[in-house]
Design an enzyme around this catalytic site. Structure first.
Site, short mmCIF file in Angstrom:
data_model
loop_
_atom_site.label_atom_id
_atom_site.label_comp_id
_atom_site.label_asym_id
_atom_site.label_seq_id
_atom_site.Cartn_x
_atom_site.Cartn_y
_atom_site.Cartn_z
N GLY A 27 98.89 -110.22 96.93
CA GLY A 27 98.36 -109.33 95.90
C GLY A 27 99.42 -108.83 94.95
O GLY A 27 100.50 -109.39 94.87
N ALA A 28 99.08 -107.73 94.22
CA ALA A 28 99.91 -107.27 93.10
C ALA A 28 100.19 -108.49 92.21
O ALA A 28 101.33 -108.84 91.92
CB ALA A 28 101.19 -106.59 93.56
N HIS B 219 101.68 -115.83 90.14
CA HIS B 219 100.54 -116.12 91.02
C HIS B 219 99.47 -116.88 90.24
O HIS B 219 98.90 -117.86 90.73
CB HIS B 219 99.91 -114.83 91.53
CG HIS B 219 100.77 -114.02 92.46
ND1 HIS B 219 101.21 -112.76 92.16
CD2 HIS B 219 101.27 -114.29 93.70
CE1 HIS B 219 101.92 -112.28 93.16
NE2 HIS B 219 101.98 -113.19 94.11
N GLU C 154 107.85 -122.17 94.18
CA GLU C 154 109.25 -122.58 94.36
C GLU C 154 110.17 -121.37 94.55
O GLU C 154 111.22 -121.47 95.16
CB GLU C 154 109.69 -123.37 93.12
CG GLU C 154 111.12 -123.86 93.14
CD GLU C 154 111.58 -124.35 91.77
OE1 GLU C 154 110.78 -124.38 90.82
OE2 GLU C 154 112.78 -124.69 91.66
N ASP D 222 109.91 -118.98 96.51
CA ASP D 222 110.13 -118.83 97.95
C ASP D 222 110.30 -120.24 98.53
O ASP D 222 109.50 -120.70 99.34
CB ASP D 222 108.94 -118.11 98.57
CG ASP D 222 108.73 -116.74 97.94
OD1 ASP D 222 109.43 -115.81 98.32
OD2 ASP D 222 107.89 -116.63 97.02
N GLN E 8 110.34 -120.76 102.25
CA GLN E 8 108.98 -120.58 102.78
C GLN E 8 108.15 -121.84 102.53
O GLN E 8 107.43 -122.30 103.42
CB GLN E 8 108.33 -119.38 102.11
CG GLN E 8 106.83 -119.26 102.33
CD GLN E 8 106.26 -117.99 101.73
OE1 GLN E 8 106.28 -116.95 102.37
NE2 GLN E 8 105.76 -118.07 100.50
N SER F 179 107.84 -111.27 90.32
CA SER F 179 107.65 -110.90 91.72
C SER F 179 106.87 -109.61 91.78
O SER F 179 107.03 -108.74 90.90
CB SER F 179 109.02 -110.70 92.38
OG SER F 179 108.88 -109.99 93.59
N ARG G 27 107.38 -107.31 93.71
CA ARG G 27 108.36 -106.23 93.93
C ARG G 27 109.00 -105.76 92.62
O ARG G 27 109.55 -104.66 92.58
CB ARG G 27 109.44 -106.66 94.91
CG ARG G 27 108.94 -106.81 96.35
CD ARG G 27 110.07 -107.12 97.31
NE ARG G 27 109.63 -107.18 98.69
CZ ARG G 27 109.14 -108.27 99.30
NH1 ARG G 27 109.04 -109.40 98.62
NH2 ARG G 27 108.76 -108.22 100.55
P1 AMP Z 1 103.52 -113.40 97.37
O1 AMP Z 1 102.31 -112.67 96.91
O2 AMP Z 1 104.80 -112.82 96.86
O3 AMP Z 1 103.52 -113.68 98.84
O4 AMP Z 1 103.46 -114.82 96.68
C1 AMP Z 1 102.33 -115.66 96.83
C2 AMP Z 1 102.69 -117.03 96.32
O5 AMP Z 1 103.04 -116.96 94.95
C3 AMP Z 1 103.90 -117.63 97.06
O6 AMP Z 1 103.67 -119.02 97.26
C4 AMP Z 1 105.02 -117.39 96.09
O7 AMP Z 1 106.09 -118.31 96.21
C5 AMP Z 1 104.30 -117.56 94.76
N1 AMP Z 1 105.04 -116.88 93.70
C6 AMP Z 1 105.55 -115.63 93.73
N2 AMP Z 1 106.24 -115.39 92.61
C7 AMP Z 1 106.15 -116.51 91.85
C8 AMP Z 1 106.67 -116.89 90.57
N3 AMP Z 1 107.43 -116.05 89.85
N4 AMP Z 1 106.40 -118.12 90.12
C9 AMP Z 1 105.64 -118.99 90.85
N5 AMP Z 1 105.13 -118.69 92.06
C10 AMP Z 1 105.39 -117.48 92.55
#
Ligand code: AMP
Length: 283
Positions: free
Chosen positions: A31-32, A37, A151, A153, A156, A188, A190
């Site tokens: 989320g957020a 995303h 990419e 992460d 991950q 992000s 964050r």
């Molecule tokens: P998260 O909500 O941070 O767990 O991220 C969910 C998915 O979105 C994960 O696969 C992340 O790698 C991807 N993600 C997060 N930030 C970005 C970004 N700036 N560009 C592309 N994918 C992202």
């Protein structure tokens, strides 16, 4: 757009799609939501019939209690963002913790062939067991054809590829490029917690990766690592947690370059208690 909060309602809806041969793409998120995303969601929409987006702040992947409690939770806004894509083939799964874990909020243990022991695994003990636990749960529940991971992460994403290869009927895992702010900062969730000053200055993270990439053409790995550490030693706003250059497949830290292998740089920094990561391919 359909929104589900319990797996008992989601599963039959997905079964119906699967029995009519519709392909399902899956984008797991905490989320957020930001444009990074949404780039994953758009990619999924372009290659599959239906896209499931999960929105769940997974407690077991946080090794730090205050990071978990401070993590932004903005469900209403997230739903509006997804709505703005005007796609009626988006399905959202936004569960409570109990729908995922019951009463037992614990991680399973995984062997990801050593990928889990480097970088994020070293600095965030238990993190990848938490990631493995939630992603396996979601893969089993959703049974996607393709799952999309960022990419940003990268470690991950490799671990999830490994997971998909060891479980039954794992999906194809596609890695989607990093989406950045105009100043280069990787988007992000964050970032929302950064002050304006931190956010404006945070371009130094990506800038250091670009510098490392340039130096990689002519310098030794040791001297690149030294140069990047030195750059952060004097920085008032960002504290370097690690800067690593590693083999892009095994994630084993590199000491020198071997012909035919691919390498990436990985960085984690703190702005006060806010932890930011980024990565770049070096060759
Ligand atoms: P998260 O909500 O941070 O767990 O991220 C969910 C998915 O979105 C994960 O696969 C992340 O790698 C991807 N993600 C997060 N930030 C970005 C970004 N700036 N560009 C592309 N994918 C992202």
């Amino acid at each position: 757009m359909q929104v589900f909060t319990v797996k008992s309602a989601l599963r039959p809806a997905l079964s119906e799609l699967q029995s009519s041969q519709k392909s399902i793409g899956f984008v797991p998120t905490m989320g957020a939501l930001h444009d990074g995303h949404l780039s994953l969601v758009k990619r999924s929409l372009s290659v599959t019939d239906f896209t499931v987006v999960s929105i769940f702040v997974n407690p077991t992947q946080f090794n730090n209690a205050s990071d978990l409690s401070n993590y932004p939770r903005t469900l209403e806004r997230d739903l509006e963002k997804l709505q703005s894509l005007h796609a009626d083939n988006i399905i959202i799964y936004a569960p409570e913790i109990s729908d995922v874990y019951g009463l037992d909020v614990e991680s399973q243990s995984f062997d990801f062939g050593g990928l889990e022991n480097q970088m994020e695994g070293k600095f965030r003990p238990g993190h990848f067991n938490g990631v493995g636990t939630i992603v396996k749960f979601l893969f089993d529940l959703i049974q996607p054809k393709v799952a999309f991971f960022g990419e940003k992460d990268f470690q991950q994403a490799l671990i999830v590829k490994k997971l998909a290869s060891i479980i039954k009927n794992g999906p194809v895992v596609e890695i989607v490029p990093i989406f950045r702010e105009q100043n280069g900062l990787a988007m992000s969730s964050r970032n929302e917690r950064l002050t304006t000053e931190q956010r404006n200055e945070a371009f130094v993270i990506y800038e250091s990766l670009q510098r490392a990439k340039k130096l990689f053409e002519s310098e030794s790995i040791a001297s690149i690592k030294e140069a990047i550490s030195a750059q952060f030693q004097s920085h008032a706003l960002f504290k370097l947690e690690y800067f690593e250059i590693a083999d892009s497949e095994t994630l084993i830290p590199a000491t020198n370059c071997e012909a035919g292998k691919r390498y990436r740089a990985f960085i984690a920094v703190f702005a006060n208690d806010i932890r930011l990561i980024d990565t770049i391919s070096l060759n």
